[in-house]
Design a protein around this motif. Structure first.
Motif, PDB file in Angstrom:
ATOM      1  N   PRO A 191      10.578  -0.001   1.526  1.00 32.93           N
ATOM      2  CA  PRO A 191      10.198   1.202   0.783  1.00 32.93           C
ATOM      3  C   PRO A 191      10.992   2.422   1.245  1.00 32.93           C
ATOM      4  CG  PRO A 191       8.244  -0.011   1.486  1.00 32.93           C
ATOM      5  CD  PRO A 191       9.420  -0.658   2.167  1.00 32.93           C
ATOM      6  N   GLY A 204       7.986  -5.441   3.173  1.00 30.65           N
ATOM      7  CA  GLY A 204       8.461  -4.070   3.351  1.00 30.65           C
ATOM      8  C   GLY A 204       8.165  -3.495   4.710  1.00 30.65           C
ATOM      9  N   GLU A 240       5.221  -0.567   4.197  1.00 27.69           N
ATOM     10  CA  GLU A 240       4.376  -1.209   3.201  1.00 27.69           C
ATOM     11  C   GLU A 240       2.970  -1.445   3.751  1.00 27.69           C
ATOM     12  OE1 GLU A 240       3.960  -5.624   1.176  1.00 27.69           O
ATOM     13  OE2 GLU A 240       5.982  -4.825   1.475  1.00 27.69           O
ATOM     14  N   ARG A 241       2.880  -1.936   4.979  1.00 28.56           N
ATOM     15  CA  ARG A 241       1.575  -2.320   5.522  1.00 28.56           C
ATOM     16  C   ARG A 241       0.674  -1.104   5.753  1.00 28.56           C
ATOM     17  NH1 ARG A 241       0.026  -7.297   7.586  1.00 28.56           N
ATOM     18  NH2 ARG A 241      -1.954  -7.223   8.682  1.00 28.56           N
TER      19      ARG A 241
END
Length: 447
Positions: free
Chosen positions: A111, A259, A263-264
């Motif tokens: 990202p 990602g 992302e997490r």
């Protein structure tokens, strides 16, 4: 383990270590491997999630080359891609079509990434990210956190796991070299992980000097996840002060999500460092991030050099691996395997070793043993509740953890001596259950 058992079961590994010591310092090519007990092991082949050593012993592998083998040993798609490339070219001294293909795949996965610089190792990529941050901001000060590891190069080798030793950990943090030969006067400040107040006070006093704050979003030692308020404070306050945020995802990249940490955890970094799983066992690393920062390489203000940057067979591996990570359900399966292992270990802990602490984040686990005394009238603060590296070390029984790892090794389960377990796409339910059966046998007799 007694000398007879070492001689009979690990004799060839022990003999090879003695031979290697004649011309290799310590007999190993990476110092961390010296911690493996009962002897630093010589492995001869691997397939899927399994390894075989020079003595013919079979292991379920949860080290996975210290993280890169997210697809297991010798995954067919990667081996085929590398073989095709080896038959075409290895190193040309020029550009290769796979450079653009891998950069595009990284930008697609990470990202907010807009541009990518490729190199060979995680340490190289960290050095590139720090240099870019200093050039972009015109500042010198790098901020890191106690117990986080950013490679072995001089500029970041401070306050890594084990340095300073546990008895010297305290409330006052100073930058301490991780090894002899590292100069102590580098412009590096060390703060405590998950201590929002300490971070905000530091930025208020020193923010105008900060070029970047670098950290492992999930530190590989302890898997101490960032508290949401802390992560928000670090990213927000750093940018308000004019500094950059660097995520060192050499370990967590592609392992805790496709990602990674952005992302997490739903946060944004300015630069992300990737390596290990990026090429499923081949040496490729990358700095991915904002185009305006990486454009310093375009202009020539920052030089990006390296004979092996863009090494064609390694990029063939990366291109094939990144395609595998895009497959539907890949991360669901990885998370399932890791959760099954974590749940099983916790159950075994309740049965045989109540002091066993298990953490899991994505395709990674951490096991340790709580050594803290019970305090009358209070709730026992287990190591699972640790927030910082100092908390973790203060509660951990390092000797017992080492005996657990050694017992597992003898039982045919290979984990990192410090307690890290890595999962791959080929660790299925049957292999997880086999590992849990071996762990049960070790825990039953662990002193």
């Amino acid at each position: 383990m007694n000398e007879l058992s070492v001689g009979s079961r690990f004799g060839r590994s022990a003999a090879q270590l003695e031979r290697a010591r004649v011309h290799l310092p310590a007999g190993v090519t990476s110092s961390v491997r010296l911690a493996t007990r009962p002897v630093p092991t010589v492995f001869e082949r691997g397939s899927g999630a399994e390894l075989w050593d020079a003595d013919g012993n079979r292991y379920l592998d949860f080290v996975l080359g210290y993280g890169p083998l997210l697809l297991g040993h010798s995954p067919r798609t990667v081996v085929d891609a590398v073989t095709r490339q080896l038959n075409e070219s290895v190193l040309s001294g020029g550009q290769h079509r796979l450079e653009a293909a891998v950069a595009e795949a990284v930008v697609d996965a990470i990202p907010f990434a807009e541009s990518v610089c490729l190199s060979s190792t995680g340490s190289e990529a960290v050095a590139a990210a720090v240099r870019l941050a200093r050039a972009f901001t015109g500042r010198d000060l790098l901020v890191k956190f106690e117990g986080h590891y950013h490679g072995w190069l001089d500029g970041v080798a401070f306050n890594t796991p084990g340095r300073p030793p546990a008895e010297q950990l305290g409330d006052s943090l100073t930058a301490q070299p991780a090894t002899a030969g590292v100069l102590a006067d580098a412009p590096v400040a060390v703060l405590r992980w998950n201590d929002t107040a300490m971070f905000e006070q530091f930025i208020a006093a020193n923010g105008s000097r900060v070029a970047a704050v670098i950290f492992e979003p999930v530190p590989q030692v302890g898997l101490l996840e960032p508290e949401p308020a802390f992560l928000q404070a670090v990213t927000t306050r750093t940018r308000e002060a004019g500094g950059l945020v660097i995520f060192d995802e050499v370990v967590t990249g592609f392992r805790i999500a496709r990602g990674g940490a952005q992302e997490r955890f739903g946060v944004q970094a300015d630069l992300v460092v990737l390596a290990k799983a990026l090429a499923a066992g081949f040496p490729v690393s990358a700095v991915a991030g904002r185009r305006d920062i990486l454009s310093l390489v375009d202009s020539g203000a920052v030089t990006h050099l390296g004979t092996f940057n863009g090494h064609a067979p390694s990029l063939a591996a990366a291109n094939a691996a990144l395609a595998e990570y895009r497959a539907d359900g890949f991360y669901d399966r990885l998370e399932h395997a890791a959760a099954r292992l974590a749940t099983g270990l916790r159950k075994l802990g309740r049965q045989y070793a109540p002091e066993l602490c298990v953490r899991q984040v994505g395709g990674m686990l951490w096991t340790s043993f709580d050594s803290g005394p019970d305090q009358p009238g209070t709730t026992r603060a287990r190591a699972t509740a640790a927030r910082s590296y100092a908390d973790l070390v203060a509660r951990a029984d390092a000797g017992r953890a080492a005996r657990f790892a050694e017992g597992l090794m003898v039982a045919g389960v290979h984990i990192q001596p410090r307690g890290t377990w890595m999962l791959s796409a080929v660790h299925d339910d049957a292999l997880i259950d086999e590992a849990l059966e071996s762990a049960a046998g070790v825990l039953r007799t662990l002193d």
